[in-house]
Design a protein around this motif. Structure first.
Motif, PDB file in Angstrom:
ATOM      1  N   SER A   1       0.849  -1.183   0.000  1.00 31.49           N
ATOM      2  CA  SER A   1       0.000   0.000   0.000  1.00 31.49           C
ATOM      3  C   SER A   1       0.887   1.236   0.000  1.00 31.49           C
ATOM      4  CB  SER A   1      -0.919  -0.003   1.228  1.00 31.49           C
ATOM      5  OG  SER A   1      -0.152  -0.067   2.412  1.00 31.49           O
ATOM      6  N   MET A   2       0.345   2.324  -0.528  1.00 31.26           N
ATOM      7  CA  MET A   2       1.120   3.558  -0.598  1.00 31.26           C
ATOM      8  C   MET A   2       0.205   4.771  -0.482  1.00 31.26           C
ATOM      9  SD  MET A   2       1.991   3.373  -4.606  1.00 31.26           S
ATOM     10  CE  MET A   2       0.904   2.230  -5.444  1.00 31.26           C
ATOM     11  N   LYS A   3       0.805   5.883  -0.163  1.00 30.24           N
ATOM     12  CA  LYS A   3       0.068   7.138  -0.038  1.00 30.24           C
ATOM     13  C   LYS A   3      -0.356   7.655  -1.410  1.00 30.24           C
ATOM     14  CE  LYS A   3       0.645  11.897   1.535  1.00 30.24           C
ATOM     15  NZ  LYS A   3       1.558  12.847   2.176  1.00 30.24           N
ATOM     16  N   GLY A   4       0.531   7.565  -2.399  1.00 29.44           N
ATOM     17  CA  GLY A   4       0.273   8.122  -3.727  1.00 29.44           C
ATOM     18  C   GLY A   4      -0.846   7.409  -4.456  1.00 29.44           C
ATOM     19  N   PRO A   5      -1.283   7.983  -5.581  1.00 29.16           N
ATOM     20  CA  PRO A   5      -2.367   7.365  -6.344  1.00 29.16           C
ATOM     21  C   PRO A   5      -1.966   6.015  -6.922  1.00 29.16           C
ATOM     22  CG  PRO A   5      -1.479   9.292  -7.494  1.00 29.16           C
ATOM     23  CD  PRO A   5      -0.815   9.234  -6.166  1.00 29.16           C
ATOM     24  N   ALA A   6      -2.952   5.177  -7.178  1.00 26.56           N
ATOM     25  CA  ALA A   6      -2.711   3.804  -7.628  1.00 26.56           C
ATOM     26  C   ALA A   6      -1.892   3.728  -8.912  1.00 26.56           C
ATOM     27  CB  ALA A   6      -4.043   3.080  -7.810  1.00 26.56           C
TER      28      ALA A   6
ATOM     29  N   PHE B   1      -2.020  -1.249  -3.653  1.00 22.05           N
ATOM     30  CA  PHE B   1      -3.110  -0.313  -3.388  1.00 22.05           C
ATOM     31  C   PHE B   1      -2.584   1.103  -3.183  1.00 22.05           C
ATOM     32  CE2 PHE B   1      -4.714  -4.417  -1.572  1.00 22.05           C
ATOM     33  CZ  PHE B   1      -5.698  -4.640  -2.528  1.00 22.05           C
ATOM     34  N   GLY B   2      -3.110   2.049  -3.939  1.00 23.38           N
ATOM     35  CA  GLY B   2      -2.719   3.447  -3.810  1.00 23.38           C
ATOM     36  C   GLY B   2      -3.781   4.276  -3.131  1.00 23.38           C
ATOM     37  N   GLY B   3      -3.414   5.519  -2.800  1.00 19.66           N
ATOM     38  CA  GLY B   3      -4.342   6.462  -2.165  1.00 19.66           C
ATOM     39  C   GLY B   3      -4.762   6.040  -0.773  1.00 19.66           C
ATOM     40  N   MET B   4      -3.900   5.344  -0.055  1.00 27.11           N
ATOM     41  CA  MET B   4      -4.311   4.735   1.210  1.00 27.11           C
ATOM     42  C   MET B   4      -4.328   5.686   2.403  1.00 27.11           C
ATOM     43  SD  MET B   4      -5.246   1.565   0.712  1.00 27.11           S
ATOM     44  CE  MET B   4      -6.269   2.516  -0.359  1.00 27.11           C
ATOM     45  N   GLU B   5      -3.818   6.896   2.246  1.00 28.84           N
ATOM     46  CA  GLU B   5      -3.925   7.863   3.343  1.00 28.84           C
ATOM     47  C   GLU B   5      -5.103   8.807   3.139  1.00 28.84           C
ATOM     48  OE1 GLU B   5      -0.314   9.719   4.622  1.00 28.84           O
ATOM     49  OE2 GLU B   5       0.791   7.836   4.515  1.00 28.84           O
ATOM     50  N   SER B   6      -5.842   8.575   2.067  1.00 27.46           N
ATOM     51  CA  SER B   6      -7.026   9.392   1.777  1.00 27.46           C
ATOM     52  C   SER B   6      -8.252   8.797   2.472  1.00 27.46           C
ATOM     53  CB  SER B   6      -7.263   9.419   0.266  1.00 27.46           C
ATOM     54  OG  SER B   6      -8.552   9.913  -0.018  1.00 27.46           O
ATOM     55  N   PRO B   7      -9.145   9.655   2.982  1.00 30.04           N
ATOM     56  CA  PRO B   7     -10.389   9.126   3.553  1.00 30.04           C
ATOM     57  C   PRO B   7     -11.262   8.457   2.489  1.00 30.04           C
ATOM     58  CG  PRO B   7     -10.332  11.542   3.678  1.00 30.04           C
ATOM     59  CD  PRO B   7      -9.014  11.092   3.136  1.00 30.04           C
ATOM     60  N   ARG B   8     -10.963   8.739   1.210  1.00 32.52           N
ATOM     61  CA  ARG B   8     -11.700   8.106   0.111  1.00 32.52           C
ATOM     62  C   ARG B   8     -10.921   6.908  -0.444  1.00 32.52           C
ATOM     63  NH1 ARG B   8     -11.532  13.390  -0.929  1.00 32.52           N
ATOM     64  NH2 ARG B   8     -10.202  13.121  -2.761  1.00 32.52           N
ATOM     65  N   GLY B   9     -10.040   6.324   0.350  1.00 32.27           N
ATOM     66  CA  GLY B   9      -9.189   5.226  -0.112  1.00 32.27           C
ATOM     67  C   GLY B   9      -9.878   3.870  -0.203  1.00 32.27           C
TER      68      GLY B   9
END
Length: 194
Positions: free
Chosen positions: A131-136, A169-177
């Motif tokens: 998983s990562m913070k950045g987009p998928a 999996f990207g965008g994992m620090e977003s509330p919309r992840g």
């Protein structure tokens, strides 16, 4: 099927730890899974540092007695599952240190004098869950898929492991992840994996 999970994250409150729990839960409901063992590299205090000197040589790493238990785990497993975050476009240094030491010449592969060595871990399969913070799509478009290329081609193919599956999996620090949806995807896969 015997499964070894190599977990690499220092925080047991992390999303990576939640993915680990879903792997365990799904595998526990899978009749094809005979046994699951978890190696938590941080909790274990695994030393990722390579040390070579007068008494410890690189060419002897495959028989280092300090690493024997970890080699036995890899030989035991039919399926090896890696659970880790992507930091700076790659797995954590702790996991890379494990890979440097465990996938050594004489254990994971042997030189044949040809362009590529003979992989000694044939017949095993691997699943990488990251998983990562950045987009998928960041690794694909910005990094030319460096993470998957590193793991699939430079490592697993080299040691004879052809069956490799990625959950990246990207965008994992977003509330919309859509965390729960992704956790469920991992759970469902391991519930049916063979």
């Amino acid at each position: 099927m015997k499964m070894l999970i190599v977990y690499t994250h220092p925080n047991h409150q992390s999303l990576s730890y939640a993915f680990l729990q879903e792997v365990i839960r799904g595998s526990g409901e899978n009749t094809a899974v005979e046994e699951v063992r978890v190696l938590d590299l941080y909790e274990e205090g695994f030393n990722p540092l390579l040390v070579f000197n007068e008494t410890k040589r690189r060419r002897d790493m495959h028989k280092d007695p300090e690493l024997a238990r970890y080699r036995d785990q890899l030989l035991w497993a039919d399926k090896i599952v890696f659970v880790y975050p992507i930091w700076w476009g790659r797995p954590p240094a702790m996991l890379m240190g494990y890979i440097d030491q465990m996938f050594s010449s004489g254990f994971a592969y042997k030189e044949t004098g040809k362009m590529l060595p003979e992989g000694l871990l044939k017949g095993k399969s691997v699943v990488c869950i990251s998983s990562m913070k950045g987009p998928a799509l960041y690794p694909l478009f910005w990094l030319n898929n460096a993470h998957k290329t590193l793991m699939r081609r430079a490592l697993f193919s080299y040691v004879g492991i052809k069956q490799v599956r990625f959950f990246e999996f990207g965008g994992m620090e977003s509330p919309r992840g859509r965390h729960q949806e992704k956790l469920n995807k991992v759970y469902q896969y391991f519930k049916k994996a063979n």
